[in-house]
Design an enzyme around this catalytic site. Structure first.
Site, PDB file in Angstrom:
ATOM      1  N   LYS A   1       0.857  -1.189   0.000  1.00 60.06           N
ATOM      2  CA  LYS A   1       0.000   0.000   0.000  1.00 60.06           C
ATOM      3  C   LYS A   1       0.890   1.234   0.000  1.00 60.06           C
ATOM      4  O   LYS A   1       1.896   1.274   0.694  1.00 60.06           O
ATOM      5  CB  LYS A   1      -0.897   0.006   1.237  1.00 60.06           C
ATOM      6  CG  LYS A   1      -2.301  -0.483   0.969  1.00 60.06           C
ATOM      7  CD  LYS A   1      -3.264  -0.126   2.109  1.00 60.06           C
ATOM      8  CE  LYS A   1      -4.715  -0.282   1.686  1.00 60.06           C
ATOM      9  NZ  LYS A   1      -5.678   0.011   2.749  1.00 60.06           N
TER      10      LYS A   1
ATOM     11  N   GLU B   1     -19.087  -7.276   9.657  1.00 57.75           N
ATOM     12  CA  GLU B   1     -20.104  -6.581  10.431  1.00 57.75           C
ATOM     13  C   GLU B   1     -21.037  -7.552  11.138  1.00 57.75           C
ATOM     14  O   GLU B   1     -21.467  -7.310  12.271  1.00 57.75           O
ATOM     15  CB  GLU B   1     -20.915  -5.643   9.526  1.00 57.75           C
ATOM     16  CG  GLU B   1     -20.110  -4.478   8.966  1.00 57.75           C
ATOM     17  CD  GLU B   1     -19.277  -4.843   7.741  1.00 57.75           C
ATOM     18  OE1 GLU B   1     -19.409  -5.984   7.250  1.00 57.75           O
ATOM     19  OE2 GLU B   1     -18.487  -4.003   7.274  1.00 57.75           O
TER      20      GLU B   1
ATOM     21  N   ARG C   1     -25.296  -4.251   6.893  1.00 57.80           N
ATOM     22  CA  ARG C   1     -24.773  -5.604   6.700  1.00 57.80           C
ATOM     23  C   ARG C   1     -25.180  -6.544   7.827  1.00 57.80           C
ATOM     24  O   ARG C   1     -25.055  -7.756   7.701  1.00 57.80           O
ATOM     25  CB  ARG C   1     -23.228  -5.553   6.663  1.00 57.80           C
ATOM     26  CG  ARG C   1     -22.634  -5.168   5.358  1.00 57.80           C
ATOM     27  CD  ARG C   1     -22.396  -6.382   4.480  1.00 57.80           C
ATOM     28  NE  ARG C   1     -22.123  -5.994   3.112  1.00 57.80           N
ATOM     29  CZ  ARG C   1     -20.909  -5.880   2.576  1.00 57.80           C
ATOM     30  NH1 ARG C   1     -19.855  -6.133   3.303  1.00 57.80           N
ATOM     31  NH2 ARG C   1     -20.770  -5.520   1.323  1.00 57.80           N
TER      32      ARG C   1
END
Lengths: 643, 643
Positions: free
Chosen positions: B292, B379, B407
């Protein structure tokens, strides 16, 4: 009485709780398991209920209560419809005559019934997350009990269970997962995971690589090898042990220690394994192989049919089929419509999350094997996959229970509604159902109605349901939900040609006076019965089939609202909070802005109150919630006398 | 301009679409990747946006467009916030100055922008299910394109992605999964799965068991072994090959062919691997390791900080921190309150689904490392685990974005609300946000309000948010949701002692005349501004902080309703369909039944209309939806002149 029930239930009759169980010998547990099995068969034949899964898990249940100390140790039963043996062992044997009946014994795990029910259950795949939470809390509070989660191979395909395994493998807290592997969820199980577990079983008894290496070593003993070579062989064995000397390598790789597979009907093997694992500190999975329907031949042969059954006669060879209600259910009408329309529309495909039987979609799968996808207990995947299918040009129908759609609410919004894809949702069990709190399909109207782009329909009868499916298939301008209850369908007459209907226009069923009942879906039938009762009292209400709660029929509603003497009563089998009645109130508030000088009709809401509804037959639940024709008629009488 | 931007973007400037890319040589692709990287850094430094993830995926993007033929081949980008390179290569380079601005380029994948965006994205873990759906549709329609899903290792922890892998492994349709593994989701990644993938990388370059066996064989050549022994050794090698000669054994066991790991910044290796896999018919996963922030030193060093950034100065060493707004956000106030109260309440724990940074909960985790659980992008697990924690006696706070709570709606109902457990939900980003359609937190009020047992609060300012958290922690009689927007907090003054407040009582902020504004949460501040505007026009409204939409303050509301000259205006930053305003309408309808002879106050709703809201700053989005003080004042002026 069947011969199967002839034995005297000597052990079971004397048991008052799981603590007593620990005094029994292993061979006595075997006898007890037979007694329990007979009692389950006997009870369910009289009351109906979940049969096959409960017969399959008898020995596991005994083993768990024999080795662990409930309620100090927490045993979490995923789904909770396989807990009959557990209930019998924890003081609820006497109540089985009331199983699943109003105010009777719940068909699911329910902590309000017993301290031995560590957490209520009803939907699948929750037990592992609960176990992780309860184990973390135990550690935080420096307690020392065990947390055991019992989950089926079907439940393990649910995304939440996989999330929990992923987390548990990371945090390494002390949880024992007991995997009850009967190679099926409610339907035949699907998925790479279940195929993997099948291969575990197939290869388990084969000679292992390590054994082969041992043979090589033995043969090499004859040679005078250099020490370095022995070390090499030893390193292969070590690596092999670490890397593949376990049939549960997938679990091991994810950080869960695997034991198994073990025969889940061999009580001695189960007790031995549980005792071994009892003292371990790291996450464990014990893989037990069971047979659904074990001990009752018809259920062994067709576990799917015997998953959930009405009362049946033990002597009959095909008892369930014979006793099935003759009238078609809404589920059957929906499924038959899907098949009929599927023949006209080759792009039509259907998806179900392990509810092919419950929603009567099995025949669709038989008719169109290449156009039917049972994805297992994976509601999120089912809905987003349907979005992908629709985007790519097919016409997907998602057949799903109302409360299971709750599992995929974000997918409905994010993947279907935002791109405005023409996915059709057959929302089964929309309304009150006998299964109780966890399965009451009362939130779907409120939840779906607030999502832009959605059309939310409910048919008044079988013919309208069939035409709604047809119309939705032809509509193709956005998502459509069609909601229907778990019940026999009103007016199951078929044979009419399929008809496109303007679903967004409401239908006046009966022209009466200024008391106007706007009934949504299956409530139209109740409204008609209410009408007869009111007519007997000289009140002649207007009955309107408000078949779409989104969009509303604004032309008709505007007309009704702008007659100030009208009394509008909305009627829905869903939560009043945010439901169909609220849609009417919202439109009226908006409409008043456009006609500030006018007086409006009054609006009164009738629906399911803001509380969780217990189990019991749909009829009883309608009655106790003021949704019977009688109650509604009385309510309207009261209204009309006061106005 | 920074030296990093000095090079001439020769390739990028001439590209008009992905088709042209195919004429470039591999070494030219390397140069192009550098050009794209510079352009991303340059653009994001001016507009803000997602930086680290976009820098990490440049070579993968080039490789995919080099080998595959978009839009014929379908490339599905999970989450969609890493698609800047993709957008630049598909004709949207010129629009980058407008990134994430109202009517400008979306920060996410969006099919309305380009035919190369095969499906919109915004939330994580959807791409695999979409890919399965689109691949099944392709097969059904006898088309021959490829379906490629690009997903991060973070996205792969989401339950839906695991459901999709499970299904794909079963049905064996042709899908290529490109796994962009940067060892993190938005936060540092968690989970057995990611640890497993880490071990793949660590062990991949080690000598394999097979190699050791080869050495043994070579040494044994010196001996005159029986033929049977050679066969044994050969069988070990065969079994070893079949069973562990792959670093991706978990995927292989689930039915997905694994290739990798490969350096995700080596464009030649990526292209080679993609070409190899292009022709395969079975499901494949290509495991690419990326960094990243690649190519921008500050982002490489702190990818979390550079996940999403406001505009920054390229020359500064700590640009993001320096430019952060000084005023506290609601997220920060919430997190600080959790820490402050956590010090008083040792049973308090916090859970976050990979949003520790976004919701400012990192410091909570640092303060209480044993009481903080970042479960990854899970979630469902987060909510049900919280239920387990609460059941076992802890006081869990779930910090979650409004749209991510979608979710876990079933878990909220089934595992928290039915057993009425005191789980506290910090519902972040409740309201309009700049991210666009997928992230608009407008459904939470309607979705939560219809669930029995719930308390649904929204604070008017920082002080009230802090006291609400405190009150919820002390309440412990059921679930409490506290909802706040993604914005700077009004009145961030701290230092007051924590105060228990009766959240279910509304608060009259300003006593005025018969125009009464019932404002929910952050709308109280807008109402106050509206009040000033109206006072300038000689209208003096009453402003009420309606801090609880469930339960309502029925005593106050009854009083307001029963004054027929009152004009009540409800104000909420959520969908008007089924929201707070509807709650007021429902109560009024009920109340009218109790006072049939009385005339009631009128009620008008102001909120977010029934459509998906595009991206843009919160202020702009409030403005265009009629929720600015100015618009509301004008609306009320219009009302009052008509009444």
């Amino acid at each position: 009485m069947s011969t199967i029930l002839a034995a005297n239930n000597s052990f079971l009759e004397t048991l008052t709780g799981p603590a007593q169980l620990k005094h029994l010998q292993l061979n006595e547990l075997t006898q007890l398991s037979e007694e329990i099995r007979k009692e389950i068969i006997n009870n369910v034949s009289r009351t109906g209920g979940h049969l096959a899964s409960n017969l399959g898990i008898v020995e596991i249940t005994l083993g768990l209560h024999y080795v662990f100390n409930s309620p100090k140790d927490k045993i979490l039963w995923d789904v909770g419809h396989q807990a009959y043996a557990h209930k019998m062992l924890t003081g609820r044997r006497e109540s089985f005559a009331t199983l699943r009946q109003y105010k009777g014994l719940s068909g699911f795990i329910n902590p309000t019934e017993s301290e031995h029910d560590a957490f209520h259950a009803g939907h699948s795949s929750t037990a592992l997350s609960l176990a992780v939470g309860m184990a973390l809390a135990r550690d935080h509070l420096a307690q020392d009990h065990k947390v055991v989660a019992v989950i089926g191979d079907g439940g393990l395909t649910g995304g939440m269970a996989l999330e929990a395994i992923n987390h548990l493998g990371h945090i390494q807290t002390n949880v024992l997962i007991v995997l009850n592997d009967n190679e099926m969820s409610i339907s035949q199980n699907v998925g790479g995971f279940s195929q993997y577990m099948k291969r575990i079983k197939e290869t388990f008894f084969y000679k292992d690589i390590k054994q082969t290496l041992d043979q090589i070593e033995n043969q090499l003993d004859a040679f005078n090898l250099r020490p370095g070579l022995w070390e090499l062989i030893s390193s292969v064995k070590t690596q092999a042990k670490a890397r593949f000397d376990t049939p549960g390598i997938v679990f091991e790789k994810l950080g869960i220690n695997y034991t198994g597979p073990i025969d889940g009907h061999d009580i001695a093997a189960i007790v031995h394994a549980l005792r071994q694992l009892q003292g371990r500190q790291k996450p464990q999975i014990l893989h037990l192989i069971t047979q659904k329907g074990k001990g009752y031949a018809p259920a062994e042969q067709d576990a799917i049919k015997y998953h959930g059954v009405p009362a049946f006669c033990l002597e009959k060879i095909e008892p369930v089929e014979a006793l099935k209600p003759k009238a078609k259910t809404y589920s059957e009408v929906f499924a038959e419509a899907a098949i009929e329309i599927g023949k006209l529309e080759p792009l039509l495909v259907a998806i179900t999350p392990a509810t092919a039987e419950g929603s009567a979609m099995v025949k669709f799968g038989q008719t169109f094997p290449d156009r039917f996808f049972d994805v297992g207990i994976c509601e999120q995947h089912a809905v987003t996959m349907a979005a992908g299918l629709a985007k790519a040009g097919l016409v997907p129908i998602v057949s799903i229970y109302s409360t299971f759609l709750q599992r995929a609410m974000d997918q409905v919004i994010h993947d279907v509604a935002i791109p405005n894809l023409p996915v059709i949702f057959g929302v089964d069990r929309g309304g009150l159902v006998e299964d109780g709190e966890t399965h009451q399909g009362v939130f779907d109207i409120a939840h779906l109605r607030c999502i832009p782009n959605f059309t939310v329909l409910a048919p008044k009868d079988a013919t309208e349901l069939r035409n709604m499916v047809y119309t939705a298939v032809r509509y193709q301008r956005g998502p459509v939900a069609i909601r229907f209850p778990r019940d026999k369908a009103v007016d199951g007459n078929h044979g009419h040609p399929l008809e496109l209907i303007d679903c967004t226009k409401w239908e006046t069923i009966h022209h009466g006076n200024h008391i106007i009942i706007l009934a949504y879906g299956a409530m139209v039938d109740i409204a008609k019965q209410t009408c007869s009762l009111l007519q007997a009292k000289n009140i002649n209400p207007t009955i309107i089939n408000a078949r779409s709660c989104k969009p509303l029929d604004v032309v008709l509603l505007r007309e009704l609202l702008n007659t100030a003497t009208n009394q509008i009563v909305t009627l829905e089998e869903g939560c009043m909070t945010g439901g169909f009645g609220s849609a009417v109130l919202e439109f009226a508030a908006q409409e008043r802005l456009n006609h500030l000088q006018h007086k409006q009709a009054t609006i009164t809401l009738i629906g399911v109150p803001d509380r969780f509804i217990e189990h019991g037959s749909r009829k009883i639940l309608l009655d106790i919630n003021g949704l019977s024709p009688n109650d509604i008629a009385n309510f309207i009488l009261h209204l009309s006398t006061q106005a």
